[in-house]
Write a protein that holds these residues in place. Structure first.
Motif, PDB file in Angstrom:
ATOM      1  N   LYS A 124      -6.334   4.964   8.158  1.00 42.75           N
ATOM      2  CA  LYS A 124      -6.123   5.712   6.913  1.00 42.75           C
ATOM      3  C   LYS A 124      -5.113   6.833   7.108  1.00 42.75           C
ATOM      4  O   LYS A 124      -4.321   7.134   6.210  1.00 42.75           O
ATOM      5  CB  LYS A 124      -7.463   6.263   6.411  1.00 42.75           C
ATOM      6  N   GLU A 127      -1.695   5.231   7.032  1.00 43.21           N
ATOM      7  CA  GLU A 127      -1.293   4.858   5.675  1.00 43.21           C
ATOM      8  C   GLU A 127      -0.862   6.087   4.876  1.00 43.21           C
ATOM      9  O   GLU A 127       0.178   6.069   4.197  1.00 43.21           O
ATOM     10  CB  GLU A 127      -2.448   4.150   4.972  1.00 43.21           C
ATOM     11  N   LEU A 128      -1.654   7.158   4.952  1.00 43.08           N
ATOM     12  CA  LEU A 128      -1.317   8.373   4.201  1.00 43.08           C
ATOM     13  C   LEU A 128       0.007   8.962   4.682  1.00 43.08           C
ATOM     14  O   LEU A 128       0.870   9.332   3.870  1.00 43.08           O
ATOM     15  CB  LEU A 128      -2.440   9.407   4.347  1.00 43.08           C
ATOM     16  N   CYS A 130       2.494   7.477   6.137  1.00 46.20           N
ATOM     17  CA  CYS A 130       3.627   6.614   5.792  1.00 46.20           C
ATOM     18  C   CYS A 130       3.997   6.721   4.316  1.00 46.20           C
ATOM     19  O   CYS A 130       5.178   6.619   3.960  1.00 46.20           O
ATOM     20  CB  CYS A 130       3.315   5.170   6.162  1.00 46.20           C
ATOM     21  N   TRP A 131       3.022   6.919   3.461  1.00 47.16           N
ATOM     22  CA  TRP A 131       3.331   7.081   2.039  1.00 47.16           C
ATOM     23  C   TRP A 131       4.241   8.287   1.815  1.00 47.16           C
ATOM     24  O   TRP A 131       5.140   8.254   0.970  1.00 47.16           O
ATOM     25  CB  TRP A 131       2.055   7.233   1.228  1.00 47.16           C
ATOM     26  N   ASP A 137       3.223   2.030   2.686  1.00 42.66           N
ATOM     27  CA  ASP A 137       1.989   2.282   3.444  1.00 42.66           C
ATOM     28  C   ASP A 137       2.058   1.848   4.906  1.00 42.66           C
ATOM     29  O   ASP A 137       1.065   1.920   5.626  1.00 42.66           O
ATOM     30  CB  ASP A 137       0.793   1.611   2.767  1.00 42.66           C
ATOM     31  N   LYS A 138       3.248   1.403   5.359  1.00 37.64           N
ATOM     32  CA  LYS A 138       3.392   0.996   6.755  1.00 37.64           C
ATOM     33  C   LYS A 138       4.670   1.610   7.328  1.00 37.64           C
ATOM     34  O   LYS A 138       5.637   1.830   6.599  1.00 37.64           O
ATOM     35  CB  LYS A 138       3.460  -0.531   6.868  1.00 37.64           C
TER      36      LYS A 138
END
Length: 263
Positions: A124, A127-128, A130-131, A137-138
């Protein structure tokens, strides 16, 4: 998290109010905001005692959702915003967020009603981050190692992931490497300001204990360490309890004192 909860369940209540930054906001202003959000018409109070009277008289029959975000250790804040359960109607819900767990226990909250927010797990957190860094998300393949390095540094703290990811967005690999090297020594100002709030709220002896632990005792807590601190001019056992309550340190499974990299 508190805001997401508020947005998802507020419609189930007769009235709802999210009071943010309670720590820094004048009490009368908070009371006026609460009354206005629930009652809609212009209700203005000019003192905290007047605010208490109006809250109790006007809201005692209403089923409301009230979230008090970032409450500090000043008991008056809770006493004058949500002093007793009968101030609000049956089925109301009061949610309080704070950096200091003693704020909750001193107001009668039992352990079963206290939720200690955990850091995001690695997936998580990735993902956060990378956003904010890539707007996906990657991680981009070429940046994978740098992303891993960044997450290893900031851990699962959402604010730190958002701030660092936003700063690195659009920058090339050279600038990423330079920024990460810099921030391992000096975290971004926005993160430091948030972390400093908890530190500034400590008494002087507690600040001394915190600094001693940061410099000397991480991962090596023992009875001898406690004795060394107790030999100073302040009580270490009580001070350590305060630091744990304020989430400035934790006790890991090996009975060692742990502190986040950012601290």
């Amino acid at each position: 998290i508190a805001k997401d909860i508020f947005n998802s369940i507020a419609s189930r209540f007769e009235g709802s109010c999210f009071l943010s930054n309670v720590r820094e906001t004048p009490l009368v202003e908070l009371q006026n905001t609460l009354l206005l959000k629930i009652l809609r018409p212009n209700v203005v109070v000019y003192s905290d005692d007047e605010g208490i009277i109006n809250i109790k008289e006007r809201l005692h029959s209403k089923r409301i959702l009230l979230i008090l975000d970032d409450v500090d250790s000043k008991r008056a804040q809770l006493d004058k915003l949500a002093g007793e359960v009968d101030w609000f109607g049956l089925g109301s819900r009061i949610i309080i967020t704070t950096r200091d767990s003693k704020v909750l226990t001193s107001h009668g909250a039992v352990d079963d009603l206290i939720y200690k927010v955990k850091e995001l797990d690695r997936n998580k957190a990735l993902e956060l981050f990378c956003w904010y860094a890539f707007r996906v998300d990657k991680p981009i393949d070429d940046f994978l190692k740098l992303v891993e390095d960044a997450i290893s540094y900031v851990g699962g703290l959402p604010l730190a992931l958002e701030v660092l990811g936003s700063y690195l967005h659009g920058k090339d690999m050279r600038k990423w490497k330079s920024a990460l090297t810099k921030y391992k020594s000096i975290p971004p100002k926005e993160i430091l300001e948030k972390l400093r709030i908890s530190y500034n709220g400590l008494e002087e002896n507690e600040k001394k204990i915190f600094l001693d632990i940061a410099c000397f005792f991480i991962k090596r807590w023992s009875a001898d360490d406690i004795k060394k601190l107790d030999s100073s001019d302040y009580s270490s056992i009580d001070g350590i309890d305060v630091l744990i309550e304020r989430s400035l340190i934790t006790v890991d499974s090996l009975e060692g004192l742990a502190m986040h990299n950012l601290l």
